[in-house]
Enzyme design. Structure first.
Site, mmCIF file in Angstrom:
data_model
loop_
_atom_site.group_PDB
_atom_site.id
_atom_site.type_symbol
_atom_site.label_atom_id
_atom_site.label_comp_id
_atom_site.label_asym_id
_atom_site.label_seq_id
_atom_site.Cartn_x
_atom_site.Cartn_y
_atom_site.Cartn_z
ATOM 1 N N TYR A 23 -0.319 -21.697 -5.998
ATOM 2 C CA TYR A 23 -0.971 -20.396 -6.203
ATOM 3 C C TYR A 23 -1.965 -20.080 -5.094
ATOM 4 C CZ TYR A 23 -4.479 -23.681 -7.752
ATOM 5 O OH TYR A 23 -5.357 -24.733 -7.782
ATOM 6 N N GLY A 24 -2.152 -21.026 -4.156
ATOM 7 C CA GLY A 24 -3.215 -20.855 -3.162
ATOM 8 C C GLY A 24 -2.705 -20.977 -1.743
ATOM 9 N N THR A 25 -3.312 -21.886 -0.994
ATOM 10 C CA THR A 25 -3.037 -21.974 0.439
ATOM 11 C C THR A 25 -1.690 -22.600 0.771
ATOM 12 O OG1 THR A 25 -4.116 -24.133 0.598
ATOM 13 C CG2 THR A 25 -5.505 -22.188 0.926
ATOM 14 N N LEU A 26 -0.974 -23.143 -0.240
ATOM 15 C CA LEU A 26 0.348 -23.730 0.024
ATOM 16 C C LEU A 26 1.473 -22.708 -0.098
ATOM 17 C CD1 LEU A 26 -0.222 -27.066 -1.931
ATOM 18 C CD2 LEU A 26 0.197 -26.927 0.523
ATOM 19 N N GLU A 98 -4.152 -33.094 -2.605
ATOM 20 C CA GLU A 98 -5.010 -32.454 -3.610
ATOM 21 C C GLU A 98 -6.039 -33.429 -4.193
ATOM 22 O OE1 GLU A 98 -4.812 -29.420 -3.692
ATOM 23 O OE2 GLU A 98 -2.763 -28.648 -3.681
#
Ligand SMILES: *[C@@H]1O[C@H](CO)[C@@H](O)[C@H](O)[C@H]1NC(C)=O
Ligand SMILES: *[C@@H]1O[C@H](CO)[C@@H](O)[C@H](O)[C@H]1NC(C)=O
Length: 168
Positions: A23-26, A98
């Protein structure tokens, strides 16, 4: 057909791949997407865009402007992201990246499939349960929430890559 599937599942569990919601920088076109594409980290295959069934707080915080999904279902907004099928090597890489389980916890989340591309895509509208990395940080529950993360969005909170961070 179901008997065949049952036998495959029992006999060859090793062929089963994990699925993860990012949901983010990936996500595609975001600052850490290159790590998903790097086969030294393992295999990742895009399956579909999806949206969480429950609302969650997606906040951007710390001095590095990191997006976090807080594991507080029922608050925040339904969050958009992408589902990937990944092999064990990529799962191990993402756990390290993570900081799981100390910083982030990997749990399962329910998603509604939006759309995909290619032959392995998931059916739009179907409900899927896949892994997600989230955190429990009560002190961030007051912060602004987003329904879709974009590192280059209007918020102007520029993401700092891990290798560019100064020690805290
Ligand atoms: C891919 O990952 C490996 C191992 O971490 C790294 O050495 C290499 O530089 C990476 N390649 C790219 C293109 O990022
Ligand atoms: C989070 O919210 C608090 C309280 O409103 C605010 O002081 C802080 O600046 C916010 N932090 C970020 C990173 O937005």
């Amino acid at each position: 057909k179901s008997l065949v599937h049952y036998l495959l599942f029992v006999v060859c569990p090793v062929v089963r791949m994990a699925r993860v919601f990012v949901y983010g920088t990936l996500k595609k076109a975001q600052p850490n997407y290159f790590r998903m594409e790097n086969t030294s980290n393992g295999q990742a295959e895009f399956l579909a865009r999806a949206r969480t069934i429950e609302p969650y707080p997606l906040v951007i915080t710390t001095k590095f402007n990191i997006p976090f999904l807080l594991n507080e279902p029922g608050t925040g907004q339904r969050v958009y992201g992408e589902i990937y099928r990944i092999d064990q090597k990529m799962l191990d890489f993402l756990d390290r990246f993570e900081g799981c389980p100390e910083r982030y916890q990997r749990t399962e989340i329910q998603l509604e499939v939006q759309d995909g591309e290619g032959e392995n895509t998931l059916k739009p509208g179907s409900i899927e349960e896949v892994f997600v990395y989230s955190r429990r940080e009560p002190e961030w529950l007051q912060n602004q929430t987003y329904e879709s993360y974009d590192a280059f969005g209007d918020h102007g909170l520029k993401y700092v890559l891990p290798e560019d961070r100064s020690p805290e």
